[in-house]
Design an enzyme around this catalytic site. Structure first.
Site, PDB file in Angstrom:
ATOM      1  N   LYS A  60       3.965 -24.694 -31.470  1.00 48.82           N
ATOM      2  CA  LYS A  60       5.337 -24.273 -31.777  1.00 48.82           C
ATOM      3  C   LYS A  60       6.091 -25.420 -32.458  1.00 48.82           C
ATOM      4  O   LYS A  60       5.625 -26.565 -32.486  1.00 48.82           O
ATOM      5  CB  LYS A  60       6.057 -23.867 -30.490  1.00 48.82           C
ATOM      6  CG  LYS A  60       6.245 -25.000 -29.485  1.00 48.82           C
ATOM      7  CD  LYS A  60       6.974 -24.531 -28.249  1.00 48.82           C
ATOM      8  CE  LYS A  60       7.153 -25.690 -27.262  1.00 48.82           C
ATOM      9  NZ  LYS A  60       7.956 -25.305 -26.083  1.00 48.82           N
ATOM     10  N   TYR A  85      25.644 -51.473 -41.616  1.00 48.03           N
ATOM     11  CA  TYR A  85      26.891 -50.861 -41.159  1.00 48.03           C
ATOM     12  C   TYR A  85      27.356 -51.479 -39.844  1.00 48.03           C
ATOM     13  O   TYR A  85      26.582 -51.634 -38.897  1.00 48.03           O
ATOM     14  CB  TYR A  85      26.701 -49.356 -40.962  1.00 48.03           C
ATOM     15  CG  TYR A  85      26.581 -48.570 -42.240  1.00 48.03           C
ATOM     16  CD1 TYR A  85      27.628 -48.520 -43.146  1.00 48.03           C
ATOM     17  CD2 TYR A  85      25.425 -47.860 -42.528  1.00 48.03           C
ATOM     18  CE1 TYR A  85      27.522 -47.794 -44.326  1.00 48.03           C
ATOM     19  CE2 TYR A  85      25.302 -47.123 -43.694  1.00 48.03           C
ATOM     20  CZ  TYR A  85      26.360 -47.094 -44.593  1.00 48.03           C
ATOM     21  OH  TYR A  85      26.247 -46.371 -45.751  1.00 48.03           O
TER      22      TYR A  85
END
Length: 357
Positions: free
Chosen positions: A33, A253
């Protein structure tokens, strides 16, 4: 071309399936899945179709994709059908179907088909997500057995805490399951990956290995059986820029990392848009040309930075492994406060390349 890529080792996938089947002592459905946990459901199912006893997916859309790719073996729909209108497709393609709710039993009772639908009945033994209580399950079993259009194959359930090796809840769930099956006496499916690896006393006729197929450890500690699995995916990229910075310079950042001394910085073409965790802390392990290295600075959308100060031979084009055989994904997930399930199934944008040698 951007050098980020996910290398998928199909031989390792087969090795892990064989391990799972041996540990279970019976048959095993390969759980593919969520696009085989990010590894590519079609290619993984094709690699396993000559030896897997069957496959398990979440829903009919995933099952149809496998059938369209030529996968002919049994495919179990773990969430069953979502509306009665799906039953015609389930019959047409010969899917096996989990029944976990009363309305599904009602829908089957009202339906007509030319051949029996093979179903697995799900007991809620303590997960409290989907499934019928023991009392409801026994009643549903009787109703299903009376339907000529239904062939009841397996009684199943799912562990909630099997990845917690010291917790008694798995034993309690197994006791609830065993009590019901003592009355029904049918084939069973109970063992997921952590149960197969960590709870040898809790076995069933059909195992459902998921995470372990892909070589990841489901536990929060080392485990000999889990550590013997072979990682199937290696996420890697290359250094695209090198900077020489003096002491006291912030990187990336927010300036989360500040150089303590002269620092050689490598920029890697990999970021959170590829599926690498944005919250990976300073010092997170990477492998630079096969040698252990560390992440420095905040991960951005398309790039991250690594410390090359102790890697004098590394430079433009150097290979950086983010997870794989050297940097185990379980350790990375623990550093980032997540799980291997999340990281693997969250792979994005990065192209997959397959090897089968």
């Amino acid at each position: 071309m951007r050098p980020a890529r996910a290398l998928i080792d199909l031989q390792a996938l087969r090795h892990n399936y064989r391990q799972a089947r041996a540990l279970g002592g019976g048959r095993a459905l390969a759980v593919v899945k969520a696009d085989a946990y990010g590894h590519g459901a079609i290619r993984c199912a094709q690699a396993l179709q000559d030896e897997a006893d069957g496959f398990a997916v979440a829903c009919i859309e995933e099952a149809l994709e496998l059938r369209a790719a030529g996968i002919r073996g049994p495919i179990l729909l773990l969430e069953g059908f979502f509306e009665a209108g799906e039953l015609a497709l389930i019959e047409e393609h010969g899917f096996w179907c989990v029944i976990h709710a009363q309305w599904q039993v009602d829908a089957l009772e009202r339906s007509t088909r030319s051949r029996p639908l093979k179903v697995w009945l799900k007991l809620d033994s303590g997960m409290h997500r989907v499934g019928l209580s023991a009392l409801e399950c026994a009643a549903a079993w009787r109703r299903l057995q009376a339907m000529p259009q239904v062939e009841v194959q397996v009684l199943m359930s799912h562990f909630a805490r099997a990845d917690e090796l010291d917790h008694p809840y798995s034993g309690e769930q197994a006791a609830v399951f065993a009590d019901l099956n003592a009355r029904l006496r049918v084939e069973t499916s109970l063992s997921n990956s952590p149960a197969l690896l960590g709870w040898p006393q809790l076995r069933s006729d059909w195992a459902r290995p998921g995470l372990m197929l892909y070589g990841a450890n489901p536990f929060d500690r080392a485990h000999p059986l889990a550590d013997a699995l072979q990682p199937v995916m290696t996420l890697e990229s290359r250094i695209i820029s090198v900077r020489e910075l003096p002491a006291g310079e912030p990187i990336g950042y927010g300036g989360r990392f500040v150089t303590a001394g002269p620092t050689r910085v490598g920029v890697v073409a990999m970021g959170y848009a590829d599926g690498y965790p944005q919250n990976a802390p300073n010092g997170t392990e990477v492998a630079i040309d096969g040698r252990t290295g560390r992440l420095i600075g905040r991960v951005s959308m398309d790039m991250l930075t690594v410390d090359l100060t102790d890697h004098p031979a590394a430079g433009l084009g150097s290979r950086v492994e983010l997870w794989g055989r050297q940097v185990r994904i379980g350790g990375l997930a623990a550093q980032c406060g997540g799980s291997a399930y999340q990281l693997l199934s969250g792979l994005k944008r990065t192209p997959r390349e397959y090897s089968d040698a």
